[in-house]
Design a protein around this motif. Structure first.
Motif, PDB file in Angstrom:
ATOM      1  N   ILE A 210     -34.272  -6.477  36.189  1.00  0.00           N
ATOM      2  CA  ILE A 210     -33.141  -5.674  35.750  1.00  0.00           C
ATOM      3  C   ILE A 210     -32.892  -4.613  36.806  1.00  0.00           C
ATOM      4  CG2 ILE A 210     -32.249  -4.138  33.959  1.00  0.00           C
ATOM      5  CD1 ILE A 210     -34.450  -5.297  32.137  1.00  0.00           C
ATOM      6  N   PHE A 211     -31.651  -4.431  37.177  1.00  0.00           N
ATOM      7  CA  PHE A 211     -31.326  -3.313  38.052  1.00  0.00           C
ATOM      8  C   PHE A 211     -29.946  -2.799  37.688  1.00  0.00           C
ATOM      9  CE2 PHE A 211     -30.006  -7.134  40.294  1.00  0.00           C
ATOM     10  CZ  PHE A 211     -28.778  -6.807  40.838  1.00  0.00           C
ATOM     11  N   THR A 212     -29.665  -1.612  38.132  1.00  0.00           N
ATOM     12  CA  THR A 212     -28.348  -1.025  37.887  1.00  0.00           C
ATOM     13  C   THR A 212     -27.618  -0.892  39.214  1.00  0.00           C
ATOM     14  OG1 THR A 212     -29.159   1.242  38.083  1.00  0.00           O
ATOM     15  CG2 THR A 212     -29.120   0.294  35.880  1.00  0.00           C
ATOM     16  N   ARG A 213     -26.307  -0.925  39.100  1.00  0.00           N
ATOM     17  CA  ARG A 213     -25.455  -0.687  40.259  1.00  0.00           C
ATOM     18  C   ARG A 213     -24.085  -0.313  39.735  1.00  0.00           C
ATOM     19  NH1 ARG A 213     -21.904  -4.937  40.770  1.00  0.00           N
ATOM     20  NH2 ARG A 213     -22.625  -6.990  40.178  1.00  0.00           N
ATOM     21  N   MET A 214     -23.249   0.124  40.628  1.00  0.00           N
ATOM     22  CA  MET A 214     -21.877   0.422  40.255  1.00  0.00           C
ATOM     23  C   MET A 214     -21.094  -0.901  40.244  1.00  0.00           C
ATOM     24  SD  MET A 214     -22.186   3.511  39.622  1.00  0.00           S
ATOM     25  CE  MET A 214     -20.512   3.902  39.187  1.00  0.00           C
ATOM     26  N   PRO A 215     -20.185  -1.063  39.284  1.00  0.00           N
ATOM     27  CA  PRO A 215     -19.453  -2.326  39.183  1.00  0.00           C
ATOM     28  C   PRO A 215     -18.356  -2.445  40.229  1.00  0.00           C
ATOM     29  CG  PRO A 215     -18.645  -0.778  37.563  1.00  0.00           C
ATOM     30  CD  PRO A 215     -19.826  -0.120  38.236  1.00  0.00           C
TER      31      PRO A 215
END
Length: 135
Positions: free
Chosen positions: A89-94
């Motif tokens: 799982i990772f986050t980023r800007m869409p």
């Protein structure tokens, strides 16, 4: 608590802190409509631009929902739990198309879930919480 224009911290951050504290302490309850920008500006003697910046912070934190007919404290019912057995799982800007597809505002990150032999799952960061199952 009031905003102090003589403080070193920008007034919009002070207002965001004030509203965040009201939400955390239950003064503003889930689903409750929060005062209008105009009301905060008059009450705190700050510009509407500063109020908008404070609202953007709270929206990006997932604490409020900003709509044309007023802003509301986000309810737990607005959040979706996603169970993960394994994967990354990772986050980023869409990207702009992802933002439109997920109907999220600017500045809201996304969760990207990579699992073996499956297409990546992309979820809005302001409406999702992740539950990782332990073996």
């Amino acid at each position: 608590m009031t905003v102090d224009p003589t403080d070193d911290r920008p007034v919009y951050k002070q207002l965001a802190d004030l509203i965040r504290a009201q939400i955390q302490q239950g003064e503003l309850r889930p689903g409750q409509r929060i005062p209008a920008e105009h009301d905060y500006a008059q009450e705190q003697h700050i510009s509407r631009d500063s109020v908008r910046k404070a609202m953007a912070i709270l929206r990006n934190e997932g604490l409020i929902i900003v709509a044309r007919r007023g802003s509301h404290v986000r309810s737990r019912a607005d959040l979706t739990a996603t169970n993960i057995d394994q994967g990354r799982i990772f986050t980023r800007m869409p990207t702009e198309p992802e933002r439109r597809q997920l109907q999220i505002g600017e500045g809201v990150p996304i969760f990207v879930i990579e699992q073996d032999d499956q297409e990546d799952t992309i979820l809005p960061g302001d409406r999702t919480f992740i539950v990782i199952k332990k073996d």
